[in-house]
Design a protein around this motif. Structure first.
Motif, PDB file in Angstrom:
ATOM      1  N   UNK A 152     -30.497   6.473  -1.703  1.00  0.00           N
ATOM      2  CA  UNK A 152     -30.408   5.230  -2.482  1.00  0.00           C
ATOM      3  C   UNK A 152     -29.002   5.026  -3.040  1.00  0.00           C
ATOM      4  N   UNK A 153     -28.407   6.076  -3.570  1.00  0.00           N
ATOM      5  CA  UNK A 153     -27.041   5.967  -4.102  1.00  0.00           C
ATOM      6  C   UNK A 153     -26.032   5.717  -2.991  1.00  0.00           C
ATOM      7  N   UNK A 154     -26.225   6.385  -1.858  1.00  0.00           N
ATOM      8  CA  UNK A 154     -25.325   6.201  -0.716  1.00  0.00           C
ATOM      9  C   UNK A 154     -25.397   4.772  -0.199  1.00  0.00           C
ATOM     10  N   UNK A 155     -26.584   4.209  -0.146  1.00  0.00           N
ATOM     11  CA  UNK A 155     -26.752   2.828   0.324  1.00  0.00           C
ATOM     12  C   UNK A 155     -25.986   1.846  -0.554  1.00  0.00           C
ATOM     13  N   UNK A 156     -26.053   2.048  -1.858  1.00  0.00           N
ATOM     14  CA  UNK A 156     -25.313   1.185  -2.797  1.00  0.00           C
ATOM     15  C   UNK A 156     -23.811   1.317  -2.556  1.00  0.00           C
ATOM     16  N   UNK A 157     -23.346   2.543  -2.389  1.00  0.00           N
ATOM     17  CA  UNK A 157     -21.920   2.790  -2.132  1.00  0.00           C
ATOM     18  C   UNK A 157     -21.479   2.129  -0.830  1.00  0.00           C
ATOM     19  N   UNK A 158     -22.269   2.285   0.227  1.00  0.00           N
ATOM     20  CA  UNK A 158     -21.919   1.695   1.519  1.00  0.00           C
ATOM     21  C   UNK A 158     -21.898   0.173   1.465  1.00  0.00           C
ATOM     22  N   UNK A 171     -18.094  -0.931   8.137  1.00  0.00           N
ATOM     23  CA  UNK A 171     -18.935  -1.863   8.881  1.00  0.00           C
ATOM     24  C   UNK A 171     -20.324  -1.224   8.973  1.00  0.00           C
ATOM     25  N   UNK A 172     -21.349  -2.009   8.718  1.00  0.00           N
ATOM     26  CA  UNK A 172     -22.727  -1.533   8.832  1.00  0.00           C
ATOM     27  C   UNK A 172     -23.340  -2.219  10.054  1.00  0.00           C
ATOM     28  N   UNK A 173     -23.521  -1.442  11.111  1.00  0.00           N
ATOM     29  CA  UNK A 173     -23.951  -1.981  12.402  1.00  0.00           C
ATOM     30  C   UNK A 173     -25.464  -1.841  12.521  1.00  0.00           C
ATOM     31  N   UNK A 174     -26.153  -2.986  12.570  1.00  0.00           N
ATOM     32  CA  UNK A 174     -27.615  -2.975  12.655  1.00  0.00           C
ATOM     33  C   UNK A 174     -28.040  -2.992  14.119  1.00  0.00           C
ATOM     34  N   UNK A 187     -34.026  -1.299  13.739  1.00  0.00           N
ATOM     35  CA  UNK A 187     -34.290  -0.939  12.345  1.00  0.00           C
ATOM     36  C   UNK A 187     -33.259   0.041  11.802  1.00  0.00           C
ATOM     37  N   UNK A 188     -32.357   0.479  12.655  1.00  0.00           N
ATOM     38  CA  UNK A 188     -31.338   1.443  12.240  1.00  0.00           C
ATOM     39  C   UNK A 188     -30.071   0.732  11.780  1.00  0.00           C
ATOM     40  N   UNK A 189     -29.373   1.367  10.854  1.00  0.00           N
ATOM     41  CA  UNK A 189     -28.068   0.876  10.403  1.00  0.00           C
ATOM     42  C   UNK A 189     -27.081   2.031  10.552  1.00  0.00           C
ATOM     43  N   UNK A 190     -26.070   1.796  11.371  1.00  0.00           N
ATOM     44  CA  UNK A 190     -25.041   2.817  11.601  1.00  0.00           C
ATOM     45  C   UNK A 190     -23.825   2.489  10.741  1.00  0.00           C
ATOM     46  N   UNK A 191     -23.420   3.416   9.867  1.00  0.00           N
ATOM     47  CA  UNK A 191     -22.221   3.183   9.061  1.00  0.00           C
ATOM     48  C   UNK A 191     -20.971   3.561   9.857  1.00  0.00           C
ATOM     49  N   UNK A 192     -19.984   2.691   9.819  1.00  0.00           N
ATOM     50  CA  UNK A 192     -18.734   2.942  10.537  1.00  0.00           C
ATOM     51  C   UNK A 192     -17.569   2.692   9.593  1.00  0.00           C
ATOM     52  N   UNK A 193     -16.763   3.725   9.364  1.00  0.00           N
ATOM     53  CA  UNK A 193     -15.570   3.583   8.523  1.00  0.00           C
ATOM     54  C   UNK A 193     -14.506   2.827   9.307  1.00  0.00           C
TER      55      UNK A 193
END
Length: 125
Positions: free
Chosen positions: A77-83, A93-96, A99-105
């Motif tokens: 939950x905390x990581x999601x807010x940060x992202x 970038x949050x790539x949907x 149902x998955x979301x891939x975080x990309x710096x």
């Protein structure tokens, strides 16, 4: 993957954006694309923990936020807010995919620009 980050007042950032949109100001290629109104505002989002998180994403390329949570030892939950915050400011970038979301710096290194000559060019536009 270096981000150029500009620091200037909110009023000047607004004037800059309006001048670009109206065609009164042509943005140079090397100008910052990410803006903050103060070093303090930048420091709240780009703190050492979040910089480490960005570098962790590049190093391990997690496929999901849950995988990143496990790698970083952060609660989901905390990581999601940060992202979400890093995404709003253009660092992630949050790539949907389904149902998955891939975080990309998008950046791991940073250059902060505080330039009075640049501000003068904007005021002249």
């Amino acid at each position: 993957m270096k981000a150029r980050i500009g620091i200037m007042s909110n009023a000047l950032v607004q004037k800059y954006m309006l001048a670009i949109v109206s065609g009164k100001y042509l943005r140079a290629e090397d100008e910052p694309k990410i803006w903050f109104v103060s070093i303090n505002a930048l420091g709240q989002i780009l703190n050492p923990e979040n910089i480490a998180l960005l570098r962790l994403m590049v190093e391990h390329q997690p496929e999901t936020i849950s995988e990143l949570a496990a790698l970083s030892n952060r609660q989901l939950s905390n990581l999601s807010v940060t992202l979400q915050a890093l995404n709003r400011h253009g660092f992630v970038e949050l790539i949907k995919t389904g149902r998955k979301v891939k975080p990309k710096a998008l950046y791991t290194d940073f250059e902060i620009i505080v330039d009075s000559a640049f501000e003068a060019r904007i005021n002249a536009a």
